[in-house]
Motif scaffolding. Structure first.
Motif, PDB file in Angstrom:
ATOM      1  N   HIS A  10       0.844  -1.202   0.000  1.00 28.10           N
ATOM      2  CA  HIS A  10       0.000   0.000   0.000  1.00 28.10           C
ATOM      3  C   HIS A  10       0.880   1.252   0.000  1.00 28.10           C
ATOM      4  O   HIS A  10       1.855   1.319   0.745  1.00 28.10           O
ATOM      5  N   SER A  15      -2.483   3.193   6.245  1.00 33.75           N
ATOM      6  CA  SER A  15      -3.583   2.385   5.710  1.00 33.75           C
ATOM      7  C   SER A  15      -3.849   1.150   6.552  1.00 33.75           C
ATOM      8  O   SER A  15      -3.008   0.705   7.350  1.00 33.75           O
ATOM      9  N   CYS A  17      -4.030  -1.740   5.208  1.00 33.92           N
ATOM     10  CA  CYS A  17      -3.088  -2.737   4.679  1.00 33.92           C
ATOM     11  C   CYS A  17      -1.769  -2.706   5.436  1.00 33.92           C
ATOM     12  O   CYS A  17      -1.190  -3.761   5.757  1.00 33.92           O
ATOM     13  N   PRO A  81      -4.462  -3.458  -1.373  1.00 37.20           N
ATOM     14  CA  PRO A  81      -5.874  -3.155  -1.587  1.00 37.20           C
ATOM     15  C   PRO A  81      -6.304  -3.520  -3.004  1.00 37.20           C
ATOM     16  O   PRO A  81      -5.462  -3.623  -3.907  1.00 37.20           O
ATOM     17  N   TRP A  83      -7.988  -2.039  -6.061  1.00 36.61           N
ATOM     18  CA  TRP A  83      -8.357  -0.753  -6.662  1.00 36.61           C
ATOM     19  C   TRP A  83      -8.731  -0.990  -8.116  1.00 36.61           C
ATOM     20  O   TRP A  83      -7.927  -1.512  -8.889  1.00 36.61           O
ATOM     21  N   TRP A  84      -9.935  -0.615  -8.509  1.00 35.14           N
ATOM     22  CA  TRP A  84     -10.396  -0.794  -9.881  1.00 35.14           C
ATOM     23  C   TRP A  84     -10.235  -2.237 -10.355  1.00 35.14           C
ATOM     24  O   TRP A  84      -9.825  -2.501 -11.473  1.00 35.14           O
ATOM     25  N   SER A  86      -8.042  -4.322  -9.545  1.00 38.36           N
ATOM     26  CA  SER A  86      -6.646  -4.725  -9.700  1.00 38.36           C
ATOM     27  C   SER A  86      -5.873  -4.308  -8.448  1.00 38.36           C
ATOM     28  O   SER A  86      -6.462  -4.163  -7.370  1.00 38.36           O
ATOM     29  N   PRO A  88      -2.613  -1.688  -6.697  1.00 37.33           N
ATOM     30  CA  PRO A  88      -2.024  -0.363  -6.896  1.00 37.33           C
ATOM     31  C   PRO A  88      -0.861  -0.379  -7.885  1.00 37.33           C
ATOM     32  O   PRO A  88      -0.171  -1.390  -8.045  1.00 37.33           O
ATOM     33  N   THR A 128     -10.858  -4.677   0.523  1.00 37.03           N
ATOM     34  CA  THR A 128     -11.797  -4.243  -0.504  1.00 37.03           C
ATOM     35  C   THR A 128     -12.968  -3.503   0.123  1.00 37.03           C
ATOM     36  O   THR A 128     -13.356  -3.778   1.271  1.00 37.03           O
ATOM     37  N   ASP A 129     -13.503  -2.563  -0.635  1.00 36.09           N
ATOM     38  CA  ASP A 129     -14.723  -1.869  -0.224  1.00 36.09           C
ATOM     39  C   ASP A 129     -15.972  -2.560  -0.752  1.00 36.09           C
ATOM     40  O   ASP A 129     -17.088  -2.159  -0.427  1.00 36.09           O
ATOM     41  N   HIS A 169     -14.843   0.104   3.697  1.00 31.03           N
ATOM     42  CA  HIS A 169     -15.539   1.389   3.763  1.00 31.03           C
ATOM     43  C   HIS A 169     -16.690   1.327   4.773  1.00 31.03           C
ATOM     44  O   HIS A 169     -17.550   0.447   4.704  1.00 31.03           O
TER      45      HIS A 169
END
Length: 223
Positions: A10, A15, A17, A81, A83-84, A86, A88, A128-129, A169
């Protein structure tokens, strides 16, 4: 004594993570492992594979040290994490640069890949959110699949277990503490069942890279 490498992928040291990586490391030490915590945000290296697989790129000292840690490890843990769908850019850049063809994997004469980091196990921990059912049923669990199949298994590590932490989240302090305890317990369990590699396979063989040869990357082959 088994050796565990924990990779904190991360970009932010505040974070969840980062906290998970530290707690996993604590658990692994409690389980009897020798632990190294590698924080990618602290490394100094170019995250871009400037010319793809078409030419050599000088390997920075921090990447050489990271490779040495991978070679020394019996068990590798990646904490990142989602993200999208995938991982970072920091982690993707590290994998692109550190797991070089001819070092972490190669292609046999028949064209089939050979992982050169065999003899090591691994775990992927992702935050993950999104709900777990959403990731697996609708999104194809893309980040976990990328790390497990197209990267770690491709380079010879197995088994590669996965742990999904979420939904982050809106989570409460109590829920976060429960997740931290969960990964600490996993670290302890993994350490106790990880044999020292000197009972399995020797270190990574020295296989020279082939400069100037184009080819598909491992993600294209193993996805």
């Amino acid at each position: 004594m088994a050796r565990t490498l924990v990779i904190d992928a991360h970009p932010d040291d505040r974070s969840l993570c980062a906290a998970l990586a530290a707690r996993y490391a604590d658990g692994a030490r409690a389980g009897g492992a020798e632990v190294e915590l590698l924080t990618l945000r602290d490394l100094d290296f170019d995250v871009h594979l400037r010319r793809g697989l078409h030419a050599d790129q000088p390997v920075e000292p921090d990447l050489l040290r990271a490779r040495a840690a991978l070679v020394a490890a019996d068990h590798v843990v990646v904490v990142a994490p989602v993200w999208w769908g995938s991982v970072p850019a920091l982690l993707k850049g590290f994998l692109d640069r550190a797991l070089e063809r001819g070092w972490a994997y190669r292609y046999r004469d028949n064209g089939l890949p050979q992982g050169l980091l065999a003899g090591r196990s691994a775990r992927v921990v992702v935050t993950t959110d999104s709900p777990g059912w959403w990731l697996r049923a609708l999104m194809g669990d893309s980040a976990v699949r990328q790390l497990r199949r197209s990267t770690l298994r491709f380079c010879g590590l197995k088994p590669v277990r996965a742990t999904r932490i979420g939904q982050v989240h809106g989570s409460s302090p109590e829920q976060r503490e429960a997740w931290l305890q969960q990964v600490a317990d996993l670290g302890r369990t993994d350490a106790r069942r990880t044999p020292s590699r000197n009972k399995l396979l020797p270190s990574v063989p020295a296989v020279p890279a082939v400069p100037g040869v184009a080819g598909d990357g491992p993600a294209d082959v193993a996805a």
